[in-house]
Structures are given as C-alpha cells and as structure tokens.
Design a protein around this motif. Structure first.
Motif, PDB file in Angstrom:
ATOM      1  N   LEU A   1       0.819  -1.215   0.000  1.00 50.26           N
ATOM      2  CA  LEU A   1       0.000   0.000   0.000  1.00 50.26           C
ATOM      3  C   LEU A   1       0.851   1.263   0.000  1.00 50.26           C
ATOM      4  N   LEU A   2       2.023   1.209   0.601  1.00 48.55           N
ATOM      5  CA  LEU A   2       2.910   2.375   0.608  1.00 48.55           C
ATOM      6  C   LEU A   2       3.483   2.656  -0.775  1.00 48.55           C
ATOM      7  N   LYS A   3       3.511   1.649  -1.628  1.00 50.61           N
ATOM      8  CA  LYS A   3       4.096   1.797  -2.958  1.00 50.61           C
ATOM      9  C   LYS A   3       3.077   2.156  -4.034  1.00 50.61           C
ATOM     10  N   LEU A   4       1.795   2.081  -3.692  1.00 52.66           N
ATOM     11  CA  LEU A   4       0.749   2.337  -4.675  1.00 52.66           C
ATOM     12  C   LEU A   4       0.321   3.797  -4.648  1.00 52.66           C
ATOM     13  N   PRO A   5       0.078   4.384  -5.807  1.00 54.66           N
ATOM     14  CA  PRO A   5      -0.422   5.768  -5.807  1.00 54.66           C
ATOM     15  C   PRO A   5      -1.853   5.811  -5.263  1.00 54.66           C
ATOM     16  N   VAL A   6      -2.247   6.935  -4.714  1.00 58.38           N
ATOM     17  CA  VAL A   6      -3.572   7.098  -4.117  1.00 58.38           C
ATOM     18  C   VAL A   6      -4.668   6.771  -5.132  1.00 58.38           C
TER      19      VAL A   6
END
Length: 160
Positions: free
Chosen positions: A99-104
C-alpha cells in the motif's frame, strides 16, 4: 543563538521528511511507462500478490455471470462476497508494504472495486432486477478497464 539555528535546521529537516513521506504516500513507487501508463514498481512477491488478487477478481466476475445465468443467486452472491472488502481485510497484513508503494488513485480504484463487489452481492441476495445487477456489473468492470488502461505492475529493479 546556536540553539536557535539548530532548532531551525531540525524543523526544516522535519518538514522535508514529512513532505517526502507525503509524496510517496500520494504517488507511490511509480514512473511513467513507454506506453503512457503509470508503472508501479513492486518486488516479485508483491507483484505476484497483486496479480493473484486481480485474477481472483476476474474469476469472481465469471462466477457471478455464470451463476446468474443459471439463476443460482446465492452462488453468484458468494462469488462476489469472496472478493469484497472481506478479502482486503484478510490480506491486510500482506499488503501493508504494498500500500505504501501504490499511488492514491490506484488505491481508490482498488478499494472502490472491492466495495462494488459487496454492493453487488447485496443486490443479488435481494434478487433485484437482473438489468439492475448487470448495470452494477458494467460499472464494476469499468473499474477493471480503467485500472488496466492506466497502470502496469513492473518489477522493482532497484538493488536492496
């Protein structure tokens, strides 16, 4: 005077850290690909998890359609439930770093898709008009099209 200067430097570093974290939270670990989609860079294990989840979504759509065609509403609802927000909750531990690597924008699309599966399952259980259910499924698959048209998952080539 020396303490004041040190305090200003500390505050500046704190602000830069917050900005950097905010940037990565919003944009993720991404780049622009040659085909103009956004490339999301994940480790092989993270990539496999995301692709496995996407295949489960497609299998659920297929299960819903085939079950509705057979007028087996409970089976269709179970297919939808299998990939709703309950799936997200069950994968929470595994997906924390992803989730930290995915764009919003990708996260919104993904969570919205899982929520749509839950909403469709509820409509199916109520045996709402089939055209209404199909319209919801059309909206759902538009999320799939938007995701695949806008993003691609690539292996993170950075050496750790």
């Amino acid at each position: 005077m020396k303490h004041l200067r040190l305090a200003k430097i500390a505050i500046l570093l704190w602000i830069l850290t917050i900005i950097t974290i905010g940037y990565f939270f919003y944009f993720g670990n991404t780049s622009k690909s040659l085909d103009t989609r956004i490339s999301i860079h994940l480790t092989p294990a993270e990539r496999q998890l995301v692709l496995t989840e996407m295949r489960a979504l497609l299998e659920a759509v297929n299960g819903m359609l085939s079950s509705l065609g057979e007028k087996d509403y409970e089976k269709a609802a179970k297919a939808a439930d299998a990939v709703g927000m309950g799936l997200v909750a069950s994968l929470e531990h595994q997906e924390k770093t992803i989730l930290l690597k995915l764009p919003v924008s990708f996260k919104k699309l993904g969570f919205g898709t899982h929520e749509k599966f839950d909403a469709i399952a509820a409509k199916i259980r109520k045996k709402e008009e089939i055209h209404s259910i199909l319209k919801e499924m059309d909206d759902l698959t538009k999320n799939c099209v938007a995701c695949h048209a806008g993003y691609k998952i690539e292996l993170d080539t950075e050496k750790k």
